[in-house]
Every structure is written in structure tokens, then in C-alpha cells.
Design a protein around this motif. Structure first.
Motif, PDB file in Angstrom:
ATOM      1  N   PHE A 140     -37.592 113.011  24.901  1.00  0.00           N
ATOM      2  CA  PHE A 140     -37.826 111.818  25.727  1.00  0.00           C
ATOM      3  C   PHE A 140     -36.509 111.180  26.155  1.00  0.00           C
ATOM      4  CE2 PHE A 140     -38.197 107.209  26.237  1.00  0.00           C
ATOM      5  CZ  PHE A 140     -39.043 107.184  27.343  1.00  0.00           C
ATOM      6  N   ASN A 141     -35.573 111.047  25.234  1.00  0.00           N
ATOM      7  CA  ASN A 141     -34.307 110.371  25.558  1.00  0.00           C
ATOM      8  C   ASN A 141     -33.524 111.136  26.623  1.00  0.00           C
ATOM      9  OD1 ASN A 141     -35.032 108.567  23.573  1.00  0.00           O
ATOM     10  ND2 ASN A 141     -33.613 109.355  22.044  1.00  0.00           N
ATOM     11  N   LYS A 142     -33.525 112.468  26.523  1.00  0.00           N
ATOM     12  CA  LYS A 142     -32.771 113.271  27.477  1.00  0.00           C
ATOM     13  C   LYS A 142     -33.505 113.437  28.804  1.00  0.00           C
ATOM     14  CE  LYS A 142     -30.560 117.794  28.121  1.00  0.00           C
ATOM     15  NZ  LYS A 142     -30.237 119.107  27.502  1.00  0.00           N
ATOM     16  N   HIS A 143     -34.803 113.699  28.750  1.00  0.00           N
ATOM     17  CA  HIS A 143     -35.555 114.048  29.962  1.00  0.00           C
ATOM     18  C   HIS A 143     -36.510 112.947  30.422  1.00  0.00           C
ATOM     19  CE1 HIS A 143     -34.001 118.112  29.559  1.00  0.00           C
ATOM     20  NE2 HIS A 143     -34.458 118.165  28.314  1.00  0.00           N
ATOM     21  N   GLY A 144     -37.253 112.365  29.475  1.00  0.00           N
ATOM     22  CA  GLY A 144     -38.263 111.385  29.857  1.00  0.00           C
ATOM     23  C   GLY A 144     -37.695 110.149  30.535  1.00  0.00           C
ATOM     24  N   THR A 145     -36.490 109.743  30.126  1.00  0.00           N
ATOM     25  CA  THR A 145     -35.886 108.547  30.735  1.00  0.00           C
ATOM     26  C   THR A 145     -35.417 108.801  32.161  1.00  0.00           C
ATOM     27  OG1 THR A 145     -33.707 109.093  29.793  1.00  0.00           O
ATOM     28  CG2 THR A 145     -35.130 107.631  28.507  1.00  0.00           C
ATOM     29  N   CYS A 146     -35.463 110.045  32.613  1.00  0.00           N
ATOM     30  CA  CYS A 146     -35.036 110.376  33.981  1.00  0.00           C
ATOM     31  C   CYS A 146     -36.206 110.515  34.947  1.00  0.00           C
ATOM     32  CB  CYS A 146     -34.209 111.666  33.964  1.00  0.00           C
ATOM     33  SG  CYS A 146     -32.663 111.535  33.041  1.00  0.00           S
ATOM     34  N   LEU A 147     -37.429 110.277  34.479  1.00  0.00           N
ATOM     35  CA  LEU A 147     -38.594 110.321  35.360  1.00  0.00           C
ATOM     36  C   LEU A 147     -38.738 108.977  36.061  1.00  0.00           C
ATOM     37  CD1 LEU A 147     -40.908 112.233  32.902  1.00  0.00           C
ATOM     38  CD2 LEU A 147     -40.348 113.021  35.207  1.00  0.00           C
ATOM     39  N   SER A 148     -38.569 108.968  37.367  1.00  0.00           N
ATOM     40  CA  SER A 148     -38.554 107.699  38.102  1.00  0.00           C
ATOM     41  C   SER A 148     -39.899 106.983  38.045  1.00  0.00           C
ATOM     42  CB  SER A 148     -38.172 107.941  39.563  1.00  0.00           C
ATOM     43  OG  SER A 148     -39.185 108.624  40.273  1.00  0.00           O
ATOM     44  N   THR A 149     -41.002 107.745  37.998  1.00  0.00           N
ATOM     45  CA  THR A 149     -42.318 107.106  38.030  1.00  0.00           C
ATOM     46  C   THR A 149     -42.712 106.496  36.681  1.00  0.00           C
ATOM     47  OG1 THR A 149     -43.501 109.162  37.514  1.00  0.00           O
ATOM     48  CG2 THR A 149     -43.102 108.676  39.845  1.00  0.00           C
ATOM     49  N   LEU A 150     -41.917 106.730  35.655  1.00  0.00           N
ATOM     50  CA  LEU A 150     -42.189 106.136  34.338  1.00  0.00           C
ATOM     51  C   LEU A 150     -41.283 104.955  34.039  1.00  0.00           C
ATOM     52  CD1 LEU A 150     -42.897 109.201  32.004  1.00  0.00           C
ATOM     53  CD2 LEU A 150     -44.496 107.828  33.357  1.00  0.00           C
ATOM     54  N   GLU A 151     -40.520 104.495  35.012  1.00  0.00           N
ATOM     55  CA  GLU A 151     -39.708 103.305  34.785  1.00  0.00           C
ATOM     56  C   GLU A 151     -40.634 102.110  34.551  1.00  0.00           C
ATOM     57  OE1 GLU A 151     -36.813 102.688  37.812  1.00  0.00           O
ATOM     58  OE2 GLU A 151     -36.010 104.723  37.677  1.00  0.00           O
ATOM     59  N   PRO A 152     -40.243 101.160  33.702  1.00  0.00           N
ATOM     60  CA  PRO A 152     -41.126 100.028  33.371  1.00  0.00           C
ATOM     61  C   PRO A 152     -41.700  99.306  34.579  1.00  0.00           C
ATOM     62  CG  PRO A 152     -39.274 100.070  31.868  1.00  0.00           C
ATOM     63  CD  PRO A 152     -39.005 101.139  32.891  1.00  0.00           C
ATOM     64  N   LYS A 153     -40.942  99.177  35.659  1.00  0.00           N
ATOM     65  CA  LYS A 153     -41.416  98.456  36.842  1.00  0.00           C
ATOM     66  C   LYS A 153     -42.601  99.153  37.499  1.00  0.00           C
ATOM     67  CE  LYS A 153     -38.332 100.859  40.080  1.00  0.00           C
ATOM     68  NZ  LYS A 153     -37.245 100.717  41.074  1.00  0.00           N
ATOM     69  N   CYS A 154     -42.844 100.406  37.137  1.00  0.00           N
ATOM     70  CA  CYS A 154     -43.901 101.187  37.785  1.00  0.00           C
ATOM     71  C   CYS A 154     -45.254 101.029  37.109  1.00  0.00           C
ATOM     72  CB  CYS A 154     -43.516 102.663  37.824  1.00  0.00           C
ATOM     73  SG  CYS A 154     -41.983 102.999  38.729  1.00  0.00           S
TER      74      CYS A 154
ATOM     75  N   THR B 196     -50.792 102.254  36.541  1.00  0.00           N
ATOM     76  CA  THR B 196     -49.533 102.117  37.272  1.00  0.00           C
ATOM     77  C   THR B 196     -49.738 101.366  38.584  1.00  0.00           C
ATOM     78  OG1 THR B 196     -49.741 104.145  38.590  1.00  0.00           O
ATOM     79  CG2 THR B 196     -48.863 104.369  36.346  1.00  0.00           C
ATOM     80  N   VAL B 197     -48.621 101.020  39.217  1.00  0.00           N
ATOM     81  CA  VAL B 197     -48.691 100.311  40.494  1.00  0.00           C
ATOM     82  C   VAL B 197     -49.201 101.219  41.606  1.00  0.00           C
ATOM     83  CG1 VAL B 197     -46.851  98.709  39.877  1.00  0.00           C
ATOM     84  CG2 VAL B 197     -46.278 100.849  41.044  1.00  0.00           C
ATOM     85  N   CYS B 198     -49.315 102.503  41.350  1.00  0.00           N
ATOM     86  CA  CYS B 198     -49.801 103.458  42.345  1.00  0.00           C
ATOM     87  C   CYS B 198     -51.298 103.722  42.206  1.00  0.00           C
ATOM     88  CB  CYS B 198     -49.058 104.787  42.199  1.00  0.00           C
ATOM     89  SG  CYS B 198     -47.280 104.606  42.060  1.00  0.00           S
TER      90      CYS B 198
ATOM     91  N   GLN C 146     -42.523 100.705  25.342  1.00  0.00           N
ATOM     92  CA  GLN C 146     -42.728 102.117  25.005  1.00  0.00           C
ATOM     93  C   GLN C 146     -43.950 102.755  25.693  1.00  0.00           C
ATOM     94  OE1 GLN C 146     -42.011 100.024  21.878  1.00  0.00           O
ATOM     95  NE2 GLN C 146     -40.000 100.326  22.792  1.00  0.00           N
ATOM     96  N   GLN C 147     -44.571 102.034  26.633  1.00  0.00           N
ATOM     97  CA  GLN C 147     -45.683 102.627  27.380  1.00  0.00           C
ATOM     98  C   GLN C 147     -45.214 103.843  28.180  1.00  0.00           C
ATOM     99  OE1 GLN C 147     -47.547  99.877  30.101  1.00  0.00           O
ATOM    100  NE2 GLN C 147     -49.548 100.835  29.855  1.00  0.00           N
ATOM    101  N   ASP C 148     -43.948 103.793  28.627  1.00  0.00           N
ATOM    102  CA  ASP C 148     -43.379 104.918  29.365  1.00  0.00           C
ATOM    103  C   ASP C 148     -43.296 106.157  28.486  1.00  0.00           C
ATOM    104  OD1 ASP C 148     -41.539 103.543  27.794  1.00  0.00           O
ATOM    105  OD2 ASP C 148     -39.835 103.996  29.089  1.00  0.00           O
ATOM    106  N   ALA C 149     -42.876 105.970  27.235  1.00  0.00           N
ATOM    107  CA  ALA C 149     -42.739 107.104  26.318  1.00  0.00           C
ATOM    108  C   ALA C 149     -44.100 107.710  25.985  1.00  0.00           C
ATOM    109  CB  ALA C 149     -42.030 106.664  25.041  1.00  0.00           C
ATOM    110  N   VAL C 150     -45.079 106.867  25.706  1.00  0.00           N
ATOM    111  CA  VAL C 150     -46.419 107.376  25.391  1.00  0.00           C
ATOM    112  C   VAL C 150     -46.967 108.165  26.577  1.00  0.00           C
ATOM    113  CG1 VAL C 150     -48.795 106.740  24.819  1.00  0.00           C
ATOM    114  CG2 VAL C 150     -46.882 105.540  23.735  1.00  0.00           C
TER     115      VAL C 150
END
Length: 519
Positions: free
Chosen positions: A253-267, A138-140, A274-278
Motif C-alpha cells: 500500500f505504501n509503495k503502490h496504493g498511495t499512488c492511485l489518484s482515485t483513492l486520494e482522500p478528496k475522492c 466516492t465522488v464519482c 484509512q478508507q483509501d487503504a481498505v
């Protein structure tokens, strides 16, 4: 200088030059013509050395006689997450060496390895020096974890990088199931995975935050990542009581995982689809591995039984002592079926830490006494379902009337919600049809259409204009809740034919409790 002296000096220097050049000659035997060629080369080198020293007061050329500098490695090693402290202590020395290089080939940089544990101890170092040439997940990854504030802390209240600090959903729940009777799944000595949920810091939550990233092929996505161990664990211990594990994973994942800010693609560095989902599934599984719920309860003398019952204090006390943070103990009626472990995070969900945190939001739904912890794969006594104060049963496919007023005393209130979701004091109550979803939640539908709470206005309504119904939970006393909150309000009390709008908040003059009464 006289010619004889000149020639003598030339001869001496010639010998010295050959002697100085000799260490650079090959140590192995060579063919005669190569040896002759090399000897001539040495003579010329000696002559050049003589001329340099003659014109420079007898001094040798800079660096003459030193061993040549050779590279010992072409690989830039990036510290892994498990060696953060060491990486920080050596960062300055390493940075100088790498940045002075003209180029570091991408293929020569090893990919950082993320830890399998979700509870890596936070580094005690206060340094925030970036890791040298970091190319982490990640960028962090280039910064030490202790450079990021804990989510939901005062330091994270404003101005944080949401790729490195979870926000607004910084209070996280790792949730587990204990399915019994005909719904039994998984080993009979293991609690199975439900999901990883990002709650807001006040216990409310967002859901389905990015439809563009929703999945319908979790198995294929994980197989493409090459993580067969992850998929094997999920097949064994992330089970749906309906038998459709794939749909269950997609839902989580669709309900909860998509709401994690640190897993947004830009991060992510070099984000792949699908790297965010994995990363979401990996973190959930890694955290579940650290929570030995069955063993913790057993060590406290709390074991599955058809006859023994337990108190909330016993169960919650044992789990919270082991976890070091808050734990919800949730029941269907009096039957123990779910636990929620509370955390905050530091750094990205993908490669950061989860830290046990106090309980925030809704309270445990189990009664204070008489908790039944049934064994799996056993026929169990019939139970009164959750939320049936009128003696009926709130069940999948059933119907309820929704009474509303300032208390749970629905008999005294006799004010209810209409088929459009408004508060009314006359006529006949509208029937709300229940459809069960994962986790003990229900969607509600009336003759006008599905029901939902608007994410912006917080207005409760039912009708054809609602495209996606909200998922409600009935507490043990029949109270309707959403996102862990049972707070509703209206601008005024209905009278006559007036129908009053209802909101899921406490912002209006009349505070409401909505109670489901099974038909």
C-alpha cells in the motif's frame, strides 16, 4: 328564493353533506359520547359545505371527496453498482420525487453496495444522468461508469477528473506469486497475491507518493472497518515468503496504493481515515478472486513438475487467452515465479471497473524455452540466480560491479560505475551491496551510501544525501532495470579521469546499458 324552498334545499343539502362526510367517519364502533361528538362535527361540516356550494354556484370545494395522500416509504433507495442500467433508466422519474421533498434524512438513505467483482461489465447505456440523491462511496458514484473515459485512452490524455479516472498511473498490474522450495507459501494449487500496481501509460511508474498516508498497522485498520472476510482472505492468500505478512501489506500500500489518484482522500464522500487503504486491499483481493491462474494453466496441460519444462509461448498464450489482455510471465533464472495481469480502469478504483488491457512496459523475464514450473513445498534443484553473466550469483547480501556501455558486452566495455554512481573508465570498479526486497527487487548501497534515481531529474547517484534507495531489478541477462526500464544515458563517454553523470532515461547523447556482475 322563497323560505320554504330555502328550507327544503337546506334539508336536502344537509343530508347530502352528511352522506359525503360519512366516508371519512371511522368504520369501527365507538363509545356513545364519541359518536355524539362526531355526529355534531358532521352536521357542522355539512353546514360549511352547504354555505360553500350556496356561494359557488353549487360547486364542491377543490379536492373534496378524494382520498388523502399518504407516504408509502420514508427511505430513499440508492441504486447499487450492480444495477447501474436500471438506475439510469429510472433516474428522471426518481429525481423529481426526491428533490421536491423538503428533506431526506441522512439515516434514511441506504449506503450503496460495491460489487465484489472487479470486472463488472460496463453499462451499454450512453446516459450520464446522475443517480438520484446518490450518496455513494466516492465522488464519482453519482455518475454512470460509461461517462468516464478508460484510463490511458486518448480521451483520458488531458483534462480528466483524477478522482474518476486514474492518472497518471492509469495502467494497472495485478501481480501474483508462485513461491517454491523453502519460500513456499499458501495452498499448493493457488497463486498468491503480490499487489495492485499503478503504472504510467508508458510502463514507467511512481512509488511512495504520499508519506502522510503510509500505514504501519494494516491488520488493525481492516479490523476497524469490520471486514473480517477481507482480512481472512489476506491471511490465507496474500502471503510473504519471509513470514511477515503485515510488513508485506504495508509495503504494497505504501509503495503502490498511495499512488492511485482515485483513492486520494478528496475522492471519497465523507472520507474516514484509512478508507483509501481498505479500498485498495478490497479491490486487489476482488480482482485476484477472478484470476484462476493455477486452473488456467492446468487446463492447458501446464502443471507443476520437477522434470517437465515449458515454453514462454505455451504459458503466456494460455494466460492471455483466459485474461483477454496482456500477461507478463516472470522467472528467477528459468524458474517460473510470478505473473502480472495488465488492466486499465474506468471510474474510481474503489467502486469502478478494471478492464483487461494489452501488455505495456517491460517484457516477460522468463526464457523462451526451458521454463521450470516447480511444485510448492518440495525440495528443488539448485538454480543459477537471475543476472549472473560472469558466472557469479546475484543474491541477497552479495555484491556486484556495475559495468556500463552501449551494449551488454561488459568484457569489451570495461567502463563501470563508481561508488557515487558516476560513469568512469579508470581504476577499480566499486562494489554495490545488494539487499533483497519483495518481488525480486534489490536496493543497492556503496561505501558512500544508498543509491537511487531522482524522481525529477532522473539522475542516478549514491551517497549519504539519498534518504530512500530505489528498488532495482536485474533482468535475465544481468541488465539493471528500474520501473520496468533498462534505459540509461550520459552526455559523453568517459575518458581519463573524467567521471560522467548517469541518468535513467534516453535523453542524452550516449545510450547506456548497465550490467550487474556478481563478485
Amino acid at each position: 328564493m322563497r323560505s320554504s324552498h330555502f328550507l327544503s334545499l337546506f334539508a336536502v343539502l344537509l343530508v347530502l353533506g352528511l352522506a359525503n362526510a360519512a366516508p371519512h367517519a371511522a368504520a369501527q364502533l365507538e363509545s356513545s359520547h364519541k359518536l355524539e361528538s362526531r355526529t355534531i362535527g358532521h352536521i357542522w361540516s355539512a353546514l360549511e359545505l352547504f354555505l360553500y356550494r350556496l356561494t359557488h354556484g353549487g360547486q364542491y370545494p377543490p379536492g373534496y371527496g378524494q382520498a388523502p395522500v399518504t407516504s408509502t416509504s420514508t427511505t430513499a433507495v440508492i441504486p447499487t453498482k450492480t444495477s447501474t442500467t436500471v438506475a439510469q433508466s429510472s433516474a428522471q422519474a426518481s429525481t423529481t420525487a426526491i428533490t421536491s421533498s423538503t428533506a431526506v434524512p441522512t439515516t434514511a438513505i441506504s449506503t450503496p453496495v460495491t460489487s465484489a467483482s472487479s470486472t463488472i461489465a460496463t453499462s451499454t447505456s450512453t446516459s450520464s444522468t446522475p443517480n438520484p440523491a446518490a450518496t455513494g462511496l466516492t465522488v464519482c458514484s453519482a455518475q454512470s461508469l460509461d461517462s468516464f473515459p478508460l484510463s490511458c485512452s486518448s480521451a483520458a490524455s488531458t483534462g480528466v477528473d483524477t478522482c474518476c479516472t486514474e492518472s497518471p498511473g492509469g495502467h494497472l498490474l495485478l501481480t501474483e506469486f508462485w513461491n517454491t522450495g523453502k519460500d513456499s507459501v499458501g495452498p499448493n494449487t493457488t497463486w498468491t497475491v503480490h499487489g495492485l500496481w499503478p503504472d504510467n501509460c508508458d510502463g514507467s511508474y511512481e512509488s511512495y507518493c504520499d508519506p502522510a498516508r503510509e500505514l504501519q498497522n494494516v491488520t488493525a485498520v481492516i479490523e476497524a472497518s469490520g471486514d473480517q472476510e477481507l482480512l481472512g482472505y489476506m491471511n490465507a492468500l496474500w502471503k510473504s515468503n519471509t513470514g511477515d505478512d503485515e510488513s508485506f501489506w504495508e509495503h504494497e500500500f505504501n509503495k503502490h496504493g498511495t499512488c492511485l489518484s482515485t483513492l486520494e482522500p478528496k475522492c471519497f464522500n465523507n472520507f474516514q481515515p484509512q478508507q483509501d487503504a481498505v479500498s485498495y486491499f478490497r479491490k486487489t483481493v476482488a480482482t485476484h478472486k477472478t484470476l484462476l491462474t493455477y486452473e488456467t494453466l492446468a487446463s492447458a496441460g501446464i502443471l507443476p513438475s520437477l522434470t517437465q519444462t515449458y515454453t514462454l509461448e505455451q504459458v503466456q498464450g494460455a494466460l492471455e487467452k483466459q485474461h483477454g489482455g496482456g500477461v507478463n510471465v516472470n522467472c528467477d533464472g528459468s524458474v517460473f515465479e510470478e505473473v502480472w495481469y495488465h488492466y486499465v480502469s474506468q471510474g474510481s478504483i474503489a467502486d469502478g471497473n478494471l478492464v483487461p488491457a494489452p501488455l505495456v512496459g517491460s517484457k516477460s523475464t522468463c526464457p523462451s524455452t526451458g521454463i521450470k514450473y516447480y511444485p510448492k513445498y518440495t525440495t528443488i534443484p539448485a538454480e543459477q540466480p537471475v543476472g549472473s553473466p560472469g558466472g557469479g550469483k546475484i543474491v541477497d547480501g552479495g555484491k556486484v560491479f556495475l559495468y556500463a556501455g552501449p551494449s551488454t558486452d561488459y568484457v569489451a566495455q570495461k567502463n563501470y560505475l563508481t561508488s557515487t554512481g558516476k560513469w568512469y573508465a579508470s581504476g577499480t570498479p566499486a562494489g554495490y551491496t545488494l539487499k533483497a526486497v519483495e518481488g525480486g527487487s534489490y536496493t543497492l548501497t556503496t561505501s558512500k551510501g544508498p543509491c537511487a534515481v531522482d524522481g525529477t531529474t532522473k539522475l542516478f547517484s549514491c551517497g549519504a544525501e539519498v534518504t530512500k534507495g530505489s528498488e532495482f531489478v536485474f533482468a535475465a541477462d544481468g541488465t539493471l532495470t528500474l520501473g520496468g526500464s533498462g534505459a540509461f544515458s550520459a552526455a559523453q563517454t568517459p575518458s581519463g579521469q573524467n567521471q560522467i553523470l548517469v541518468y535513467q532515461n534516453s535523453d542524452n547523447a550516449v545510450k547506456l546499458v548497465i550490467v550487474g556482475i556478481a563478485q
